[in-house]
Design a protein around this motif. Sequence first.
Motif, short mmCIF file in Angstrom:
data_model
loop_
_atom_site.label_atom_id
_atom_site.label_comp_id
_atom_site.label_asym_id
_atom_site.label_seq_id
_atom_site.Cartn_x
_atom_site.Cartn_y
_atom_site.Cartn_z
N PHE A 20 1.24 -1.35 -0.30
CA PHE A 20 -0.21 -0.03 0.42
C PHE A 20 0.72 1.25 0.00
O PHE A 20 0.79 1.97 -1.13
CB PHE A 20 -0.98 0.42 1.27
N ARG B 287 2.78 1.51 -3.47
CA ARG B 287 1.84 2.71 -3.97
C ARG B 287 1.25 3.43 -3.80
O ARG B 287 1.99 4.79 -5.07
CB ARG B 287 0.24 1.69 -3.96
N LEU B 288 1.62 4.32 -3.15
CA LEU B 288 1.20 5.85 -2.25
C LEU B 288 2.13 6.42 -2.70
O LEU B 288 2.13 7.39 -3.46
CB LEU B 288 1.25 5.87 -0.77
N LEU C 162 -2.53 4.85 -6.15
CA LEU C 162 -3.86 5.10 -5.35
C LEU C 162 -4.71 4.56 -6.36
O LEU C 162 -4.78 6.33 -6.86
CB LEU C 162 -3.93 4.85 -3.82
N GLU D 254 -4.07 12.22 -3.21
CA GLU D 254 -3.82 11.74 -2.82
C GLU D 254 -2.72 12.38 -1.76
O GLU D 254 -3.53 12.31 0.25
CB GLU D 254 -2.09 10.69 -2.94
N TRP E 134 -7.10 4.94 5.23
CA TRP E 134 -7.63 4.69 3.42
C TRP E 134 -8.37 3.48 3.24
O TRP E 134 -9.89 3.46 2.11
CB TRP E 134 -6.18 3.42 2.78
#
Length: 207
Positions: free
Chosen positions: A60, A63-64, A69, A98, A162
Motif C-alpha cells: 500500500f 503504491r502511495l 493508488l 493522495e 484509506w
Amino acid sequence: MISSLLQVDTEDVWTWTPDPVEGYTVRVAYRTIIDRTPPTNIVPAALLWRKDVPVKVSVFPWRLFRHRLPSKTNLFRRGIIPSEAQLCISGCGQQESETHLFLSCTLFGHIWQLIRNWLGVYSADPGNIVDHFHQFGTSSGYGKLRCSLKHLIWFATVWEIWKERNDRIFRGQERSHYQMLEAIKLLSFWWFKVKFTVFPYCFHDWC
C-alpha cells in the motif's frame, strides 16, 4: 568526469567533461555532485517491506509513494470518473488527491494530530507524503528501534485512513476520529507484538 584521450602526434590533454570549454571549477563540480544525488522522494525498500506487517500493507505505501493508488484525481486522469466526481468524501470541498486525503484534509488529516498527541511528539507536517514519512519516523530521535516503531505506526495510520475512506464511499459507514485512533493503536500493537514476541506490555500499557 575527467577523461583522457591518447593519440599519435597529438599533445596529451585532460578534459573536464561537465564543462569542456571553461574547464574545472568548484562551482561546476558542486553542481555536478548535487545533480547526481539520489532523489529524496524515494523510500528505501528496507523501510517498506517489513516482516511484521501484512504484505498488502507493505504494498500500500509503495503504491502511495509512487502515486498509484486509485484516488479520485488519479481515476479522473485515467478517464474513469468525470471531473465533478473528484471531490473528497469528507465533504471538505477539495479534490481528493493522495496528498490531500492523507495530509491536508480537514477530516482525515486531523488524525495525525491525534497520533502526535498520543506519542507526545510535536511537529509541523510537511506537504509531501514521502517527507512526511521520513519526518514522522525521526521526529523523536534517530534510534533504529524508535524509527522502526514510528514507521510501523505511520503504516497503520495511512492504512486506516484509506480503509475509512473506502468504507464511507462504498459502504456508507463512518467512524469518529477517536474510533480511528483506537483502531490504529490496536493494529500497531498487534504488528509490534509480531516483531517482539516477548513484548512485556499489554494493550492498555501500549495505549
